[in-house]
Motif scaffolding. Structure first.
Motif, PDB file in Angstrom:
ATOM      1  N   GLU A  44     -16.099  31.084 -52.718  1.00 20.77           N
ATOM      2  CA  GLU A  44     -16.627  32.149 -53.557  1.00 20.77           C
ATOM      3  C   GLU A  44     -15.565  32.678 -54.501  1.00 20.77           C
ATOM      4  OE1 GLU A  44     -18.573  35.258 -51.480  1.00 20.77           O
ATOM      5  OE2 GLU A  44     -19.978  33.919 -50.487  1.00 20.77           O
ATOM      6  N   GLN A  45     -14.305  32.638 -54.093  1.00 17.37           N
ATOM      7  CA  GLN A  45     -13.222  33.107 -54.944  1.00 17.37           C
ATOM      8  C   GLN A  45     -12.886  32.076 -56.012  1.00 17.37           C
ATOM      9  OE1 GLN A  45      -9.983  33.969 -52.318  1.00 17.37           O
ATOM     10  NE2 GLN A  45     -11.110  35.511 -51.183  1.00 17.37           N
ATOM     11  N   ASP A  46     -13.113  30.787 -55.702  1.00 16.25           N
ATOM     12  CA  ASP A  46     -12.696  29.710 -56.602  1.00 16.25           C
ATOM     13  C   ASP A  46     -13.732  29.384 -57.675  1.00 16.25           C
ATOM     14  OD1 ASP A  46     -10.979  27.816 -54.007  1.00 16.25           O
ATOM     15  OD2 ASP A  46     -10.373  29.543 -55.189  1.00 16.25           O
ATOM     16  N   ILE A  47     -15.017  29.351 -57.340  1.00 17.04           N
ATOM     17  CA  ILE A  47     -16.041  28.921 -58.283  1.00 17.04           C
ATOM     18  C   ILE A  47     -16.557  30.130 -59.043  1.00 17.04           C
ATOM     19  CG2 ILE A  47     -18.245  27.746 -58.562  1.00 17.04           C
ATOM     20  CD1 ILE A  47     -17.724  26.251 -56.017  1.00 17.04           C
ATOM     21  N   VAL A  48     -16.062  30.300 -60.256  1.00 11.95           N
ATOM     22  CA  VAL A  48     -16.457  31.454 -61.057  1.00 11.95           C
ATOM     23  C   VAL A  48     -17.422  31.062 -62.162  1.00 11.95           C
ATOM     24  CG1 VAL A  48     -14.369  32.756 -60.555  1.00 11.95           C
ATOM     25  CG2 VAL A  48     -14.404  31.180 -62.501  1.00 11.95           C
ATOM     26  N   GLU A  49     -17.562  29.769 -62.429  1.00 15.22           N
ATOM     27  CA  GLU A  49     -18.546  29.308 -63.398  1.00 15.22           C
ATOM     28  C   GLU A  49     -19.036  27.923 -62.995  1.00 15.22           C
ATOM     29  OE1 GLU A  49     -17.156  28.457 -67.352  1.00 15.22           O
ATOM     30  OE2 GLU A  49     -15.089  28.305 -66.654  1.00 15.22           O
ATOM     31  N   MET A  50     -20.255  27.612 -63.373  1.00 11.59           N
ATOM     32  CA  MET A  50     -20.849  26.337 -63.008  1.00 11.59           C
ATOM     33  C   MET A  50     -20.111  25.209 -63.714  1.00 11.59           C
ATOM     34  SD  MET A  50     -23.214  25.211 -61.006  1.00 11.59           S
ATOM     35  CE  MET A  50     -24.248  26.645 -60.735  1.00 11.59           C
ATOM     36  N   PRO A  51     -19.653  24.184 -62.958  1.00 15.35           N
ATOM     37  CA  PRO A  51     -18.953  23.055 -63.581  1.00 15.35           C
ATOM     38  C   PRO A  51     -19.829  22.378 -64.628  1.00 15.35           C
ATOM     39  CG  PRO A  51     -18.697  23.008 -61.206  1.00 15.35           C
ATOM     40  CD  PRO A  51     -19.718  24.058 -61.506  1.00 15.35           C
ATOM     41  N   ARG A  52     -19.206  21.871 -65.665  1.00 15.93           N
ATOM     42  CA  ARG A  52     -19.943  21.192 -66.724  1.00 15.93           C
ATOM     43  C   ARG A  52     -20.683  19.979 -66.153  1.00 15.93           C
ATOM     44  NH1 ARG A  52     -16.691  19.739 -72.080  1.00 15.93           N
ATOM     45  NH2 ARG A  52     -16.641  22.028 -72.079  1.00 15.93           N
ATOM     46  N   GLY A  53     -21.929  19.842 -66.482  1.00 13.95           N
ATOM     47  CA  GLY A  53     -22.725  18.703 -66.008  1.00 13.95           C
ATOM     48  C   GLY A  53     -23.439  18.951 -64.693  1.00 13.95           C
ATOM     49  N   ALA A  54     -23.151  20.066 -64.029  1.00 17.01           N
ATOM     50  CA  ALA A  54     -23.756  20.324 -62.714  1.00 17.01           C
ATOM     51  C   ALA A  54     -25.247  20.599 -62.810  1.00 17.01           C
ATOM     52  CB  ALA A  54     -23.048  21.494 -62.023  1.00 17.01           C
ATOM     53  N   ASP A  55     -25.718  20.980 -63.997  1.00 16.81           N
ATOM     54  CA  ASP A  55     -27.140  21.268 -64.155  1.00 16.81           C
ATOM     55  C   ASP A  55     -27.981  20.012 -64.369  1.00 16.81           C
ATOM     56  OD1 ASP A  55     -27.648  24.199 -64.025  1.00 16.81           O
ATOM     57  OD2 ASP A  55     -26.111  24.240 -65.583  1.00 16.81           O
ATOM     58  N   GLU A  56     -27.335  18.870 -64.519  1.00 12.92           N
ATOM     59  CA  GLU A  56     -28.076  17.630 -64.726  1.00 12.92           C
ATOM     60  C   GLU A  56     -28.854  17.232 -63.475  1.00 12.92           C
ATOM     61  OE1 GLU A  56     -28.435  15.557 -67.515  1.00 12.92           O
ATOM     62  OE2 GLU A  56     -27.674  17.376 -68.471  1.00 12.92           O
ATOM     63  N   LEU A  57     -28.197  17.297 -62.348  1.00 14.86           N
ATOM     64  CA  LEU A  57     -28.796  16.895 -61.078  1.00 14.86           C
ATOM     65  C   LEU A  57     -28.844  18.109 -60.159  1.00 14.86           C
ATOM     66  CD1 LEU A  57     -29.808  14.124 -59.957  1.00 14.86           C
ATOM     67  CD2 LEU A  57     -27.610  13.934 -58.787  1.00 14.86           C
ATOM     68  N   PHE A  58     -29.991  18.361 -59.558  1.00 10.49           N
ATOM     69  CA  PHE A  58     -30.127  19.562 -58.731  1.00 10.49           C
ATOM     70  C   PHE A  58     -29.109  19.590 -57.594  1.00 10.49           C
ATOM     71  CE2 PHE A  58     -31.859  21.993 -55.176  1.00 10.49           C
ATOM     72  CZ  PHE A  58     -32.062  23.227 -55.795  1.00 10.49           C
ATOM     73  N   ASP A  59     -28.838  18.444 -56.981  1.00 13.38           N
ATOM     74  CA  ASP A  59     -27.879  18.418 -55.869  1.00 13.38           C
ATOM     75  C   ASP A  59     -26.510  18.933 -56.311  1.00 13.38           C
ATOM     76  OD1 ASP A  59     -29.883  17.413 -54.348  1.00 13.38           O
ATOM     77  OD2 ASP A  59     -28.873  15.544 -53.801  1.00 13.38           O
ATOM     78  N   ASP A  60     -26.063  18.551 -57.504  1.00 20.07           N
ATOM     79  CA  ASP A  60     -24.768  19.031 -57.998  1.00 20.07           C
ATOM     80  C   ASP A  60     -24.803  20.542 -58.201  1.00 20.07           C
ATOM     81  OD1 ASP A  60     -23.829  16.438 -58.014  1.00 20.07           O
ATOM     82  OD2 ASP A  60     -24.335  16.097 -60.118  1.00 20.07           O
ATOM     83  N   PHE A  61     -25.907  21.023 -58.705  1.00 17.24           N
ATOM     84  CA  PHE A  61     -26.052  22.464 -58.925  1.00 17.24           C
ATOM     85  C   PHE A  61     -26.032  23.233 -57.609  1.00 17.24           C
ATOM     86  CE2 PHE A  61     -29.279  25.792 -58.462  1.00 17.24           C
ATOM     87  CZ  PHE A  61     -28.713  26.808 -59.232  1.00 17.24           C
ATOM     88  N   ARG A 115     -40.698   6.085 -48.942  1.00 16.75           N
ATOM     89  CA  ARG A 115     -39.344   5.833 -49.421  1.00 16.75           C
ATOM     90  C   ARG A 115     -39.237   5.993 -50.940  1.00 16.75           C
ATOM     91  NH1 ARG A 115     -36.565   4.559 -45.173  1.00 16.75           N
ATOM     92  NH2 ARG A 115     -34.675   4.382 -46.428  1.00 16.75           N
ATOM     93  N   GLU A 116     -40.343   5.776 -51.662  1.00 16.43           N
ATOM     94  CA  GLU A 116     -40.314   5.933 -53.111  1.00 16.43           C
ATOM     95  C   GLU A 116     -39.956   7.374 -53.499  1.00 16.43           C
ATOM     96  OE1 GLU A 116     -42.719   4.336 -51.449  1.00 16.43           O
ATOM     97  OE2 GLU A 116     -42.194   2.297 -52.114  1.00 16.43           O
ATOM     98  N   GLU A 117     -40.422   8.339 -52.711  1.00 18.34           N
ATOM     99  CA  GLU A 117     -40.133   9.741 -53.013  1.00 18.34           C
ATOM    100  C   GLU A 117     -38.641  10.053 -52.927  1.00 18.34           C
ATOM    101  OE1 GLU A 117     -44.239  12.059 -51.674  1.00 18.34           O
ATOM    102  OE2 GLU A 117     -42.539  11.983 -50.294  1.00 18.34           O
ATOM    103  N   MET A 118     -37.904   9.277 -52.164  1.00 18.79           N
ATOM    104  CA  MET A 118     -36.466   9.518 -52.018  1.00 18.79           C
ATOM    105  C   MET A 118     -35.725   9.374 -53.341  1.00 18.79           C
ATOM    106  SD  MET A 118     -35.572   7.686 -48.386  1.00 18.79           S
ATOM    107  CE  MET A 118     -36.408   8.144 -46.877  1.00 18.79           C
ATOM    108  N   GLU A 119     -36.286   8.577 -54.251  1.00 19.66           N
ATOM    109  CA  GLU A 119     -35.641   8.370 -55.549  1.00 19.66           C
ATOM    110  C   GLU A 119     -35.630   9.644 -56.383  1.00 19.66           C
ATOM    111  OE1 GLU A 119     -34.009   5.556 -56.326  1.00 19.66           O
ATOM    112  OE2 GLU A 119     -34.523   4.983 -54.255  1.00 19.66           O
ATOM    113  N   LEU A 120     -36.500  10.597 -56.053  1.00 21.95           N
ATOM    114  CA  LEU A 120     -36.545  11.853 -56.802  1.00 21.95           C
ATOM    115  C   LEU A 120     -35.233  12.626 -56.699  1.00 21.95           C
ATOM    116  CD1 LEU A 120     -40.134  13.060 -55.797  1.00 21.95           C
ATOM    117  CD2 LEU A 120     -39.418  12.302 -58.070  1.00 21.95           C
ATOM    118  N   THR A 121     -34.500  12.427 -55.621  1.00 13.70           N
ATOM    119  CA  THR A 121     -33.243  13.163 -55.430  1.00 13.70           C
ATOM    120  C   THR A 121     -32.204  12.778 -56.484  1.00 13.70           C
ATOM    121  OG1 THR A 121     -32.290  11.527 -53.903  1.00 13.70           O
ATOM    122  CG2 THR A 121     -33.679  13.255 -52.947  1.00 13.70           C
ATOM    123  N   LYS A 122     -32.379  11.615 -57.125  1.00 15.09           N
ATOM    124  CA  LYS A 122     -31.427  11.134 -58.133  1.00 15.09           C
ATOM    125  C   LYS A 122     -31.983  11.242 -59.549  1.00 15.09           C
ATOM    126  CE  LYS A 122     -30.173   7.613 -54.715  1.00 15.09           C
ATOM    127  NZ  LYS A 122     -30.181   6.162 -54.433  1.00 15.09           N
TER     128      LYS A 122
END
Length: 275
Positions: A44-61, A115-122
């Protein structure tokens, strides 16, 4: 006399070396990983802004959002609409308590129909995701609703409903008993069950085969979550399916496990698993 001088010099040098090594160790100590008690506060002390590109994939966000109080203050649409059955509340920013989701338990879970639904994560085109926190014991489901707005993921609503109203109600009621009752696990197995597990004779390969219900205690996955679980809906429709794939993913530890259940003659049965 020479021996005494040599001994004194040797002790002094040894002391300096030990001190230097100790200082080096302290300076280069490994920071806590997800799940350690200090992790959430540290991040919480380290992440003060969302890293660039993190909004592309929900998992990164979500992995950034889940550990940062500041990001949650910025990426939640306040006043936050909270629906509890027929009741609607509006949560102000000052009332919000940081939600770390699954980061404190080192793993997260997902439910798929196929298993096809699993591709949605990417899929970077996904713009609507719901994280469900499922309290199996209390038979309650809390949903956190996220939408991508102007290219940025935002949490816009929360819903709290009874588990029987969930699209996966039948499976969740079954899983609750399955996870907590070893005898019921055996009763809920198909006549034969396919499995994939690490090869005890080779660290770099897996073994596959079939087991009968009586062998389950010796082969079952090391982790079968109980009490409460998470589910991440990336777009799964959850139609009236006779199959559910229950996936467990470790956070930064490489752990992965799957259990495939099918409804056979009206009852859920385990037909395949990997551990």
């Amino acid at each position: 006399m020479k021996k005494c001088v040599f001994f004194v010099v040797f002790v002094c040098v040894l002391t300096v070396l030990v001190t230097a090594c100790t200082d080096r160790k302290s300076a280069g100590s490994v920071p806590p990983v997800a799940g350690d008690s200090a992790t959430a506060d540290t991040l919480e002390q380290d992440i003060v802004e969302m890293p660039r590109g993190a909004d592309e994939l929900f998992d990164d966000f979500i992995f950034n959002f889940a550990v940062s109080r500041k990001l949650q203050q910025e990426r939640i649409s306040f006043p936050l609409t909270v629906k509890k059955g027929e009741k609607v509340e509006h949560l102000q920013k000052k009332q919000w308590k940081t939600e770390h989701f699954f980061m404190d338990q080192d793993y997260y879970t997902m439910i798929f129909d196929n298993r096809e639904e699993m591709e949605l994560t990417k899929d970077t085109a996904v713009s609507h995701v719901v994280i469900e926190k499922i309290y199996l014991d209390k038979e309650t489901v809390k949903q956190y609703v996220f939408n991508r707005v102007n290219g940025k993921w935002m949490m816009q609503e929360m819903h709290v409903d009874a588990m029987y109203q969930n699209n996966n109600a039948s499976f969740l009621q079954f899983y609750h008993r399955f996870a907590s009752d070893p005898e019921f696990q055996i009763q809920s197995m198909n006549t034969t069950v396919e499995f994939t597990s690490p090869n005890p004779d080779d660290d770099f390969s897996n073994q596959t085969g079939e087991i009968v219900p009586e062998q389950w205690p010796s082969f079952k996955p090391s982790l079968i979550p109980v009490g409460f679980i998470y589910n991440i809906i990336y777009g799964q429709q959850y139609k009236d399916s006779d199959q559910k794939i229950f996936v467990i993913h470790g956070i930064a530890n490489g752990f992965a496990s799957e259990m495939t259940f099918r409804k056979i003659r009206g009852s859920w049965k385990l037909v395949k698993f990997t551990s």
